[in-house]
Design a protein around this motif. Structure first.
Motif, short mmCIF file in Angstrom:
data_model
loop_
_atom_site.label_atom_id
_atom_site.label_comp_id
_atom_site.label_asym_id
_atom_site.label_seq_id
_atom_site.Cartn_x
_atom_site.Cartn_y
_atom_site.Cartn_z
N ILE A 70 28.76 -41.28 -7.54
CA ILE A 70 27.81 -41.29 -6.42
C ILE A 70 28.52 -40.93 -5.11
CG2 ILE A 70 26.32 -42.75 -4.99
CD1 ILE A 70 25.70 -44.35 -7.59
N ILE A 71 29.64 -41.57 -4.83
CA ILE A 71 30.27 -41.36 -3.53
C ILE A 71 30.92 -39.99 -3.40
CG2 ILE A 71 30.55 -43.80 -3.01
CD1 ILE A 71 33.46 -43.60 -3.78
N THR A 72 31.28 -39.37 -4.51
CA THR A 72 31.86 -38.03 -4.40
C THR A 72 30.83 -36.99 -4.00
OG1 THR A 72 31.63 -37.69 -6.79
CG2 THR A 72 33.79 -38.44 -5.98
N THR A 73 29.55 -37.32 -4.11
CA THR A 73 28.50 -36.39 -3.68
C THR A 73 28.17 -36.54 -2.20
OG1 THR A 73 26.65 -37.89 -4.16
CG2 THR A 73 27.44 -36.49 -5.97
N LYS A 74 28.72 -37.55 -1.56
CA LYS A 74 28.43 -37.81 -0.14
C LYS A 74 29.40 -37.03 0.75
CE LYS A 74 25.31 -40.76 -1.36
NZ LYS A 74 23.92 -40.38 -1.32
N ASP A 75 28.86 -36.48 1.82
CA ASP A 75 29.68 -35.72 2.75
C ASP A 75 30.33 -36.58 3.82
OD1 ASP A 75 29.16 -33.21 1.57
OD2 ASP A 75 27.27 -33.04 2.68
N PHE A 76 29.67 -37.66 4.20
CA PHE A 76 30.13 -38.48 5.31
C PHE A 76 30.20 -39.94 4.90
CE2 PHE A 76 27.99 -34.77 7.03
CZ PHE A 76 28.99 -34.26 7.84
N ALA A 77 30.97 -40.72 5.68
CA ALA A 77 31.11 -42.15 5.39
C ALA A 77 31.21 -42.93 6.69
CB ALA A 77 32.35 -42.40 4.53
N LEU A 78 30.85 -44.19 6.60
CA LEU A 78 31.10 -45.16 7.66
C LEU A 78 32.12 -46.14 7.12
CD1 LEU A 78 27.47 -46.04 8.80
CD2 LEU A 78 29.20 -44.94 10.20
N LEU A 84 43.66 -53.21 11.86
CA LEU A 84 44.00 -51.80 12.06
C LEU A 84 44.26 -51.07 10.74
CD1 LEU A 84 46.31 -52.23 15.18
CD2 LEU A 84 43.94 -51.41 15.14
N ASP A 85 44.88 -51.72 9.79
CA ASP A 85 45.20 -51.08 8.51
C ASP A 85 43.96 -50.73 7.69
OD1 ASP A 85 47.97 -50.91 8.73
OD2 ASP A 85 48.27 -52.95 7.99
N ASP A 86 42.80 -51.26 8.05
CA ASP A 86 41.59 -50.96 7.29
C ASP A 86 41.23 -49.47 7.33
OD1 ASP A 86 41.24 -53.50 6.32
OD2 ASP A 86 39.75 -54.09 7.81
N VAL A 87 41.66 -48.74 8.35
CA VAL A 87 41.37 -47.31 8.38
C VAL A 87 42.05 -46.57 7.24
CG1 VAL A 87 40.90 -47.21 10.86
CG2 VAL A 87 43.19 -46.74 10.02
N ASN A 88 43.05 -47.18 6.65
CA ASN A 88 43.76 -46.57 5.52
C ASN A 88 42.98 -46.63 4.22
OD1 ASN A 88 45.98 -45.91 7.14
ND2 ASN A 88 46.80 -47.98 6.91
N MET A 89 41.79 -47.26 4.23
CA MET A 89 40.97 -47.28 3.02
C MET A 89 40.44 -45.89 2.70
SD MET A 89 38.83 -50.85 3.09
CE MET A 89 38.29 -50.82 4.79
N VAL A 90 40.46 -45.01 3.68
CA VAL A 90 40.01 -43.63 3.50
C VAL A 90 41.23 -42.73 3.64
CG1 VAL A 90 38.58 -41.79 4.48
CG2 VAL A 90 37.71 -44.11 4.40
N THR A 91 41.35 -41.77 2.73
CA THR A 91 42.47 -40.85 2.81
C THR A 91 42.34 -39.97 4.05
OG1 THR A 91 41.31 -39.25 1.42
CG2 THR A 91 42.80 -40.79 0.31
N LYS A 92 43.46 -39.52 4.57
CA LYS A 92 43.46 -38.75 5.82
C LYS A 92 42.59 -37.51 5.75
CE LYS A 92 47.73 -40.45 7.77
NZ LYS A 92 47.15 -41.61 8.32
N ASP A 93 42.48 -36.87 4.59
CA ASP A 93 41.65 -35.66 4.49
C ASP A 93 40.17 -35.98 4.61
OD1 ASP A 93 42.00 -36.90 1.87
OD2 ASP A 93 40.97 -35.15 1.03
N LYS A 94 39.76 -37.21 4.30
CA LYS A 94 38.36 -37.59 4.41
C LYS A 94 38.06 -38.29 5.74
CE LYS A 94 37.73 -37.99 -0.49
NZ LYS A 94 36.74 -37.39 -1.21
N LEU A 95 39.11 -38.62 6.48
CA LEU A 95 38.95 -39.37 7.73
C LEU A 95 38.17 -38.58 8.77
CD1 LEU A 95 39.61 -42.15 8.71
CD2 LEU A 95 41.77 -41.30 9.59
N GLU A 96 38.28 -37.26 8.77
CA GLU A 96 37.56 -36.49 9.79
C GLU A 96 36.06 -36.47 9.55
OE1 GLU A 96 38.00 -31.89 8.46
OE2 GLU A 96 39.82 -32.89 9.11
#
Length: 137
Positions: A70-78, A84-96
């Motif tokens: 399901i989530i691989t079909t999504k373009d964006f995320a919240l 501060l370390d919680d931002v690391n739950m998303v890989t840098k390529d998906k962070l933008e």
């Protein structure tokens, strides 16, 4: 999120049992919610999906195949986090393509600039979710 069938993934160092009970008690535990957290054995009964979640390994959680599909079909995320370390739950390529929201309720003056440089949006003092609701709409 339920209204638009948007998956909600909770990754927490807290206890899954407590999170689930809290959501059920407040009538907001829906089938679009997945919880990846530590479990607590009650009467010797522990669910099979036991994780050793810490603040530093949240990005290493393996989602179920169904959820991953399901989530691989999504373009964006919240992404919501309170450290501060919680931002690391998303890989840098998906962070933008991810809007990051930081919760800062303690030592606000001391940490505000750091949170603002890490998260896209910083909510302090249990602020309103109006801005987030507008983004979802």
């Amino acid at each position: 999120m339920k209204k638009y069938n948007i998956p909600v993934i909770i990754i927490s160092c807290s206890l899954k049992n407590v999170i689930k009970e809290y959501l059920q008690y407040n009538n907001c535990y829906y089938d679009n919610i997945s919880i990846y957290s530590n479990n607590c054995a009650i009467d010797g009964n522990v669910e099979n999906d036991i994780y050793n979640v810490t603040p530093y390994n949240k990005n290493q959680i393996t989602f179920s195949k169904e959820l991953n599909d399901i989530i691989t079909t999504k373009d964006f995320a919240l992404l919501f986090g309170d450290i501060l370390d919680d931002v690391n739950m998303v890989t840098k390529d998906k962070l933008e393509k991810t809007i990051t929201v930081g919760f800062l309720d303690q030592k606000i003056e001391e940490n505000l600039d750091l949170y603002k440089s890490t998260f896209d949006i910083v909510l302090t003092d249990n602020a309103s979710f109006k801005e987030i609701e507008d983004i979802i709409e």
